[in-house]
Write a protein that holds these residues in place. Structure first.
Motif, PDB file in Angstrom:
ATOM      1  N   GLY A   1       5.710   4.971   4.480  1.00  0.00           N
ATOM      2  CA  GLY A   1       5.359   4.142   3.328  1.00  0.00           C
ATOM      3  C   GLY A   1       5.533   2.663   3.628  1.00  0.00           C
ATOM      4  O   GLY A   1       4.691   1.837   3.257  1.00  0.00           O
ATOM      5  N   ALA A   2       6.632   2.339   4.323  1.00  0.00           N
ATOM      6  CA  ALA A   2       6.888   0.935   4.672  1.00  0.00           C
ATOM      7  C   ALA A   2       5.786   0.407   5.589  1.00  0.00           C
ATOM      8  O   ALA A   2       5.369  -0.757   5.460  1.00  0.00           O
ATOM      9  N   ALA A   3       5.312   1.257   6.499  1.00  0.00           N
ATOM     10  CA  ALA A   3       4.237   0.833   7.416  1.00  0.00           C
ATOM     11  C   ALA A   3       2.968   0.501   6.633  1.00  0.00           C
ATOM     12  O   ALA A   3       2.316  -0.522   6.877  1.00  0.00           O
ATOM     13  N   THR A   4       2.631   1.385   5.682  1.00  0.00           N
ATOM     14  CA  THR A   4       1.444   1.115   4.858  1.00  0.00           C
ATOM     15  C   THR A   4       1.641  -0.155   4.033  1.00  0.00           C
ATOM     16  O   THR A   4       0.719  -0.968   3.910  1.00  0.00           O
ATOM     17  N   GLY A   5       2.851  -0.324   3.482  1.00  0.00           N
ATOM     18  CA  GLY A   5       3.153  -1.534   2.712  1.00  0.00           C
ATOM     19  C   GLY A   5       2.995  -2.784   3.564  1.00  0.00           C
ATOM     20  O   GLY A   5       2.464  -3.808   3.100  1.00  0.00           O
ATOM     21  N   ALA A   6       3.442  -2.695   4.817  1.00  0.00           N
ATOM     22  CA  ALA A   6       3.342  -3.855   5.713  1.00  0.00           C
ATOM     23  C   ALA A   6       1.872  -4.192   5.987  1.00  0.00           C
ATOM     24  O   ALA A   6       1.481  -5.366   5.956  1.00  0.00           O
TER      25      ALA A   6
END
Lengths: 185, 64
Positions: free
Chosen positions: A25-30
């Protein structure tokens, strides 16, 4: 998860799944946070107006369609991710599941959230955090199953899955609209 | 399977259901909007945004 016996083993697997989903999720957010920089020259009110048009559109689409037809990957995450053991597999499965683009997305709620991060142009750190929280939230139902589930849990849930997906879209849209109003006011 | 499923009380079923979590989250959001504006948390965009992404994660729980 149902095929894994023992609550402690299930909680261990869930922890790996949680870590993976949070990272995914953090990767997509980034990625969304970086891409949102392209929209930063557009005035705040214009971007808020764009959200006010697109978010209700996504809600109506979800409410109208029996099965949501928005761009998405139509394949499931392969079982082969568990080839190197439960913990590694749980983490890898979580990364793919938590990023929100590697498997089916049956609700417009995640599109609404992604649109908010992209168009509202929130600070990059917040974009990453929002993505990580989205990923972690995807594991809550599994934790519920481990702690409170009984045989037939999946069957019971499948009876109102579409209602859950649509309700989630409506709630997400309301909250994102509220956040947008606070951002521009 | 059907007899095992039927033996579990409905209240227990709903307690373990993500739709209940979503309803609780929505109730929390409504409460925050009704709380007087003196509450600092209610006045920042981060609170509804965070609640929103949790709601979107829960919405996909049926495909877990």
């Amino acid at each position: 998860m149902a095929s894994v016996r023992g609550r402690s083993t299930q909680l261990g697997l869930w922890s790996a799944f949680l870590a993976g989903c949070t990272v995914g999720g953090a990767a997509t957010g980034a990625v969304l946070g970086v891409l949102s920089g392209l929209l930063s020259p557009v005035p705040d009110l214009w971007r808020a107006g764009l959200l006010c048009v697109l978010v209700p559109g996504l809600v109506l689409l979800d409410l109208a369609q029996p099965v949501l037809r928005l761009p998405q990957r139509t394949e499931l995450i392969p079982r082969s991710v568990f080839a190197r053991g439960l913990a590694r597999g749980g983490f890898r499965f979580g990364v793919e599941y938590g990023c929100g683009v590697r498997t089916l997305v049956p609700s417009a709620a995640s599109y609404v959230s992604a649109l908010f991060v992209l168009v509202a142009v929130v600070p990059l750190g917040w974009a990453v955090l929002l993505g990580a929280v989205f990923g972690a939230a995807r594991t809550l139902a599994v934790l519920q199953y481990i702690l409170l589930g009984r045989p037939g849990w999946q069957h019971f849930l499948s009876g109102h899955t579409r209602a859950l997906e649509r309700s989630g879209t409506v709630v997400t849209a309301a909250l994102v609209t509220w956040a947008t109003v606070l951002l521009v006011s | 399977m059907r007899s095992v499923t039927a033996a579990v009380p409905a209240t227990r079923r709903w307690t373990a259901d993500p739709l209940l979590l979503l309803a609780l989250l929505a109730a929390t959001a409504v409460t925050l909007t009704l709380v007087p504006r003196s509450g600092a948390a209610a006045a920042t965009w981060q609170v509804p945004a965070l609640l929103g992404v949790v709601a979107s994660g829960l919405a996909l729980s049926g495909s877990t």
